[in-house]
Design a protein around this motif. Structure first.
Motif, PDB file in Angstrom:
ATOM      1  N   GLY A 367       0.812  -1.200   0.000  1.00  0.00           N
ATOM      2  CA  GLY A 367       0.000   0.000   0.000  1.00  0.00           C
ATOM      3  C   GLY A 367       0.850   1.257   0.000  1.00  0.00           C
ATOM      4  N   ALA A 368       0.225   2.363  -0.349  1.00  0.00           N
ATOM      5  CA  ALA A 368       0.894   3.670  -0.347  1.00  0.00           C
ATOM      6  C   ALA A 368       0.211   4.537   0.696  1.00  0.00           C
ATOM      7  CB  ALA A 368       0.814   4.317  -1.724  1.00  0.00           C
ATOM      8  N   ALA A 369       0.999   5.103   1.600  1.00  0.00           N
ATOM      9  CA  ALA A 369       0.435   5.903   2.685  1.00  0.00           C
ATOM     10  C   ALA A 369       1.383   7.034   3.017  1.00  0.00           C
ATOM     11  CB  ALA A 369       0.180   5.041   3.922  1.00  0.00           C
ATOM     12  N   GLY A 370       0.807   8.162   3.397  1.00  0.00           N
ATOM     13  CA  GLY A 370       1.577   9.322   3.816  1.00  0.00           C
ATOM     14  C   GLY A 370       1.006   9.914   5.077  1.00  0.00           C
ATOM     15  N   LEU A 371       1.850  10.574   5.852  1.00  0.00           N
ATOM     16  CA  LEU A 371       1.440  11.158   7.133  1.00  0.00           C
ATOM     17  C   LEU A 371       1.748  12.638   7.110  1.00  0.00           C
ATOM     18  CD1 LEU A 371       0.483  10.956  10.098  1.00  0.00           C
ATOM     19  CD2 LEU A 371       2.854  10.413  10.710  1.00  0.00           C
ATOM     20  N   ALA A 372       0.777  13.455   7.488  1.00  0.00           N
ATOM     21  CA  ALA A 372       0.946  14.904   7.584  1.00  0.00           C
ATOM     22  C   ALA A 372       0.481  15.342   8.966  1.00  0.00           C
ATOM     23  CB  ALA A 372       0.153  15.618   6.498  1.00  0.00           C
ATOM     24  N   VAL A 373       1.324  16.117   9.646  1.00  0.00           N
ATOM     25  CA  VAL A 373       1.020  16.626  10.985  1.00  0.00           C
ATOM     26  C   VAL A 373       0.943  18.141  10.894  1.00  0.00           C
ATOM     27  CG1 VAL A 373       1.726  16.722  13.396  1.00  0.00           C
ATOM     28  CG2 VAL A 373       2.188  14.668  12.043  1.00  0.00           C
ATOM     29  N   ARG A 374      -0.166  18.709  11.322  1.00  0.00           N
ATOM     30  CA  ARG A 374      -0.370  20.147  11.258  1.00  0.00           C
ATOM     31  C   ARG A 374      -0.684  20.661  12.651  1.00  0.00           C
ATOM     32  NH1 ARG A 374      -3.043  18.216   6.601  1.00  0.00           N
ATOM     33  NH2 ARG A 374      -2.059  18.966   4.661  1.00  0.00           N
ATOM     34  N   GLY A 375      -0.396  21.919  12.863  1.00  0.00           N
ATOM     35  CA  GLY A 375      -0.636  22.520  14.161  1.00  0.00           C
ATOM     36  C   GLY A 375       0.560  22.356  15.089  1.00  0.00           C
ATOM     37  N   GLU A 376       0.455  22.979  16.214  1.00  0.00           N
ATOM     38  CA  GLU A 376       1.541  22.936  17.200  1.00  0.00           C
ATOM     39  C   GLU A 376       1.412  21.688  18.057  1.00  0.00           C
ATOM     40  OE1 GLU A 376       3.332  25.604  20.900  1.00  0.00           O
ATOM     41  OE2 GLU A 376       1.632  26.322  19.702  1.00  0.00           O
ATOM     42  N   GLU A 377       2.398  20.802  17.942  1.00  0.00           N
ATOM     43  CA  GLU A 377       2.360  19.557  18.698  1.00  0.00           C
ATOM     44  C   GLU A 377       2.610  19.837  20.173  1.00  0.00           C
ATOM     45  OE1 GLU A 377       4.491  16.210  17.164  1.00  0.00           O
ATOM     46  OE2 GLU A 377       4.640  17.105  15.160  1.00  0.00           O
ATOM     47  N   HIS A 378       1.907  19.121  21.017  1.00  0.00           N
ATOM     48  CA  HIS A 378       2.112  19.217  22.459  1.00  0.00           C
ATOM     49  C   HIS A 378       1.716  17.892  23.074  1.00  0.00           C
ATOM     50  CE1 HIS A 378      -2.268  19.838  22.673  1.00  0.00           C
ATOM     51  NE2 HIS A 378      -2.102  20.713  21.697  1.00  0.00           N
ATOM     52  N   PRO A 379       2.159  17.628  24.293  1.00  0.00           N
ATOM     53  CA  PRO A 379       1.895  16.312  24.902  1.00  0.00           C
ATOM     54  C   PRO A 379       0.392  16.059  25.056  1.00  0.00           C
ATOM     55  CG  PRO A 379       3.617  17.487  26.094  1.00  0.00           C
ATOM     56  CD  PRO A 379       3.015  18.465  25.145  1.00  0.00           C
ATOM     57  N   LEU A 380       0.018  14.821  24.818  1.00  0.00           N
ATOM     58  CA  LEU A 380      -1.367  14.388  24.960  1.00  0.00           C
ATOM     59  C   LEU A 380      -1.443  13.278  25.994  1.00  0.00           C
ATOM     60  CD1 LEU A 380      -2.329  14.161  21.167  1.00  0.00           C
ATOM     61  CD2 LEU A 380      -2.710  16.092  22.706  1.00  0.00           C
ATOM     62  N   SER A 381      -2.647  13.045  26.479  1.00  0.00           N
ATOM     63  CA  SER A 381      -2.837  11.945  27.427  1.00  0.00           C
ATOM     64  C   SER A 381      -2.631  10.610  26.725  1.00  0.00           C
ATOM     65  CB  SER A 381      -4.237  12.003  28.036  1.00  0.00           C
ATOM     66  OG  SER A 381      -5.223  11.758  27.053  1.00  0.00           O
ATOM     67  N   ALA A 382      -2.225   9.608  27.511  1.00  0.00           N
ATOM     68  CA  ALA A 382      -1.988   8.284  26.934  1.00  0.00           C
ATOM     69  C   ALA A 382      -3.269   7.694  26.349  1.00  0.00           C
ATOM     70  CB  ALA A 382      -1.408   7.350  28.000  1.00  0.00           C
ATOM     71  N   THR A 383      -4.406   7.982  26.995  1.00  0.00           N
ATOM     72  CA  THR A 383      -5.677   7.457  26.498  1.00  0.00           C
ATOM     73  C   THR A 383      -6.018   8.036  25.134  1.00  0.00           C
ATOM     74  OG1 THR A 383      -6.471   7.209  28.763  1.00  0.00           O
ATOM     75  CG2 THR A 383      -8.114   7.184  27.020  1.00  0.00           C
ATOM     76  N   PRO A 407      -4.165   4.646  -2.562  1.00  0.00           N
ATOM     77  CA  PRO A 407      -3.294   5.536  -1.788  1.00  0.00           C
ATOM     78  C   PRO A 407      -4.038   6.115  -0.588  1.00  0.00           C
ATOM     79  CG  PRO A 407      -3.209   6.039  -4.145  1.00  0.00           C
ATOM     80  CD  PRO A 407      -4.355   5.101  -3.947  1.00  0.00           C
ATOM     81  N   VAL A 408      -3.337   6.207   0.530  1.00  0.00           N
ATOM     82  CA  VAL A 408      -3.938   6.671   1.786  1.00  0.00           C
ATOM     83  C   VAL A 408      -3.170   7.892   2.280  1.00  0.00           C
ATOM     84  CG1 VAL A 408      -4.593   6.042   4.130  1.00  0.00           C
ATOM     85  CG2 VAL A 408      -4.569   4.297   2.329  1.00  0.00           C
ATOM     86  N   GLN A 409      -3.906   8.878   2.748  1.00  0.00           N
ATOM     87  CA  GLN A 409      -3.307  10.061   3.344  1.00  0.00           C
ATOM     88  C   GLN A 409      -3.829  10.207   4.770  1.00  0.00           C
ATOM     89  OE1 GLN A 409      -0.884  11.962   2.194  1.00  0.00           O
ATOM     90  NE2 GLN A 409      -0.887  13.214   4.053  1.00  0.00           N
ATOM     91  N   ILE A 410      -2.917  10.251   5.741  1.00  0.00           N
ATOM     92  CA  ILE A 410      -3.268  10.371   7.159  1.00  0.00           C
ATOM     93  C   ILE A 410      -2.900  11.778   7.610  1.00  0.00           C
ATOM     94  CG2 ILE A 410      -2.894   9.428   9.467  1.00  0.00           C
ATOM     95  CD1 ILE A 410      -1.916   6.854   8.050  1.00  0.00           C
ATOM     96  N   GLU A 411      -3.839  12.434   8.272  1.00  0.00           N
ATOM     97  CA  GLU A 411      -3.614  13.793   8.761  1.00  0.00           C
ATOM     98  C   GLU A 411      -3.889  13.842  10.258  1.00  0.00           C
ATOM     99  OE1 GLU A 411      -5.951  16.577   6.661  1.00  0.00           O
ATOM    100  OE2 GLU A 411      -5.016  16.212   4.697  1.00  0.00           O
ATOM    101  N   LEU A 412      -2.956  14.439  11.000  1.00  0.00           N
ATOM    102  CA  LEU A 412      -3.136  14.758  12.418  1.00  0.00           C
ATOM    103  C   LEU A 412      -3.089  16.269  12.552  1.00  0.00           C
ATOM    104  CD1 LEU A 412      -0.787  12.149  14.174  1.00  0.00           C
ATOM    105  CD2 LEU A 412      -3.234  11.965  13.726  1.00  0.00           C
ATOM    106  N   VAL A 413      -4.185  16.854  12.992  1.00  0.00           N
ATOM    107  CA  VAL A 413      -4.292  18.305  13.123  1.00  0.00           C
ATOM    108  C   VAL A 413      -4.461  18.636  14.596  1.00  0.00           C
ATOM    109  CG1 VAL A 413      -5.532  20.371  12.425  1.00  0.00           C
ATOM    110  CG2 VAL A 413      -5.342  18.452  10.834  1.00  0.00           C
ATOM    111  N   TYR A 414      -3.461  19.307  15.168  1.00  0.00           N
ATOM    112  CA  TYR A 414      -3.522  19.737  16.569  1.00  0.00           C
ATOM    113  C   TYR A 414      -4.242  21.069  16.633  1.00  0.00           C
ATOM    114  CZ  TYR A 414      -0.133  16.126  17.856  1.00  0.00           C
ATOM    115  OH  TYR A 414       0.503  14.924  18.099  1.00  0.00           O
ATOM    116  N   GLN A 415      -5.393  21.073  17.262  1.00  0.00           N
ATOM    117  CA  GLN A 415      -6.161  22.292  17.474  1.00  0.00           C
ATOM    118  C   GLN A 415      -6.078  22.683  18.944  1.00  0.00           C
ATOM    119  OE1 GLN A 415     -10.036  21.285  15.916  1.00  0.00           O
ATOM    120  NE2 GLN A 415      -9.383  21.503  13.790  1.00  0.00           N
TER     121      GLN A 415
END
Length: 482
Positions: A367-383, A407-415
């Motif tokens: 498979g084809a996959a990509g990861l994009a992280v947007r926003g200001e990363e900060h620590p999150l709870s383990a849960t 093709p798969v695109q994964i996005e993590l957006v920190y709000q």
């Protein structure tokens, strides 16, 4: 004398039994002969039936993303793959299917009614009557209204039966087409009327027949038992068809209720199993944190010598409370582990820092996959991190199952107050049907149900459905504070 009678009756009974055995022997010989012939002809019969009826073929399931794919999402209504629909081939099934569609269409009644009227005119002309004569008028009055029998059956029945009775009372010869039209109307009426009304209809029809035999000449050439049997048979068949239809409708309703209850029970069981699995994962996360509290509280008096006695007692109480909390959590988890003997995990619970490993596994499967992280990363709870990881993992699993090669695109957006997770796959490569060499994931989840439960546990929401480009979207919003 009595002895002679007994002897005679015994001999007669013996002869009777012997004759019966002789007949049975002859019949058995014939059965053996017929069975042998049947075995010899069975291959020919099987070929003939296969040619007439064809064979049941499995319709291949269109790949996910194909224009003909069912638009309920790739996993069906409750996270389950839609089953392929079997199809029967052959002239007989195709003919039956065509006839069923024709009967269900609106043109069935007009076409058959007009054909019956044309047959009546042909029969009138064949009997050397003028097409503008009284017999032709009665024949048309008894057949043409059949065109509208589906829309207004009772007025049509009144016209047809009245025209038939008037023709017979006036001395007109009985036509096959008018007889067929009258019997057909009686059959349709008996289908719609209650049984008591159908019985009253039969009595009235028999009374009219009696009047025709007594006062008219239309049925003089027809034996009255045949007419009685035909009328009673038509009404009886209609009533029987109504009974069968009512029974089938009741059975369908019961089956529908049973399937609805079964589906609800299965969905509830899937939700409970997924909640139990989430609880086991949360136990591992929370137990680690509580264990750290207990260890820190127990070691504090040894690492900080300037502590007062009150502070030492406080730390001791904290450690004792933490240990008790761990014991209670293990007891609670024991209740949830009734079906988890084979699902026990000894590896640490994954977090978002292991997403790259998950993507590499997906790529190793082709498979084809990509990861994009947007926003200001900060620590999150383990849960929260565990839930986000599992949502991405389940989404990638579903892509491999139902949209191989997409093709798969994964996005993590920190709000500011939440983490938004989006997994989008494009339409799949229609030339690929499966991914070889990739083991089934051991997550034990239940598709969309598991993802929805994880989002709901955090007070968030999850949406899943087809995207505008023909692919599929899974989007979750996980708030930091429920």
């Amino acid at each position: 004398m009595s002895g002679e009678k007994t002897l005679g009756s015994g001999a007669a009974e013996h002869v009777w039994r012997l004759s019966g055995r002789a007949v049975a022997g002859v019949g058995q010989l014939l059965l053996w002969v017929l069975a042998g012939i049947g075995r010899l002809l069975r291959p020919l019969g099987d070929k003939a039936l296969a040619r007439l009826y064809g064979s049941r073929q499995q319709q291949p399931q269109p790949p996910y993303g194909h224009p003909q794919y069912p638009r309920q999402g790739p996993y069906g209504p409750h996270g389950t793959m839609l089953a392929p629909v079997p199809e029967e081939t052959g002239p007989v099934p195709r003919s039956l299917a065509w006839w069923g569609r024709f009967r269900a269409s609106w043109v069935y009644a007009p076409v058959t009614g007009l054909l019956l009227a044309l047959a009546a005119l042909y029969e009138v002309g064949d009997a050397d009557h003028d097409l503008f004569s009284v017999p032709a008028g009665f024949a048309l009055a008894a057949t043409v209204p059949m065109v509208w029998r589906k829309e207004v059956l009772r007025p049509v029945a009144a016209i047809v039966l009245s025209a038939t009775a008037a023709a017979l009372l006036s001395g007109q010869a009985l036509l096959i087409t008018t007889l067929l039209s009258a019997l057909w109307v009686l059959y349709l009426l008996a289908q719609q009327l209650p049984r008591a009304s159908a019985g009253l209809l039969a009595c009235c029809a028999l009374a009219v027949i009696g009047v025709v035999y007594l006062a008219g000449e239309g049925l003089d050439n027809v034996p009255w038992p045949a007419v009685v049997v035909a009328v009673v048979g038509a009404i009886g068949l209609g009533d029987a068809r109504r009974t069968v239809a009512d029974t089938e409708a009741e059975a369908r309703e019961q089956n529908t209720e049973t399937l609805v209850r079964l589906d609800a029970a299965q969905r509830e069981q899937a939700i409970m199993r997924e909640r139990a699995r989430i609880a086991r994962e949360l136990h591992d996360v929370v137990a680690h944190s509580v264990s750290m509290i207990a260890v820190q509280a127990e070691t504090a008096p040894y690492t900080m010598s300037e502590l007062s006695d009150e502070a030492k007692r406080g730390y001791s109480e904290i450690a004792h409370t933490a240990r008790e909390a761990l014991v209670e959590m293990r007891r609670l988890l024991g209740v949830l582990r009734s079906d988890a003997a084979a699902e026990t995990e000894v590896t640490p619970q994954p977090r978002l820092d292991r997403l790259n490993e998950l993507i590499d596994q997906h790529r190793s499967a082709g498979g084809a996959a990509g990861l994009a992280v947007r926003g200001e990363e900060h620590p999150l709870s383990a849960t929260l991190e565990l839930s986000a990881y599992r949502i991405v993992q389940e989404a990638l699993t579903n892509v491999r199952r139902h949209a191989p090669g997409a093709p798969v695109q994964i996005e993590l957006v920190y709000q500011p107050d939440r983490l938004r997770v989006r997994v989008h796959n494009q339409p799949p490569d229609l030339t690929r049907t499966r991914v070889d060499g990739f083991p089934a994931p051991a997550t034990g989840g239940h598709g969309l149900i598991g993802m929805q439960e994880r989002a709901a546990m955090l007070g968030g929401r999850l949406q899943a459905g087809p995207s505008a480009d023909g692919g599929f979207d899974v989007e979750a919003e996980l708030p930091f504070s429920p």
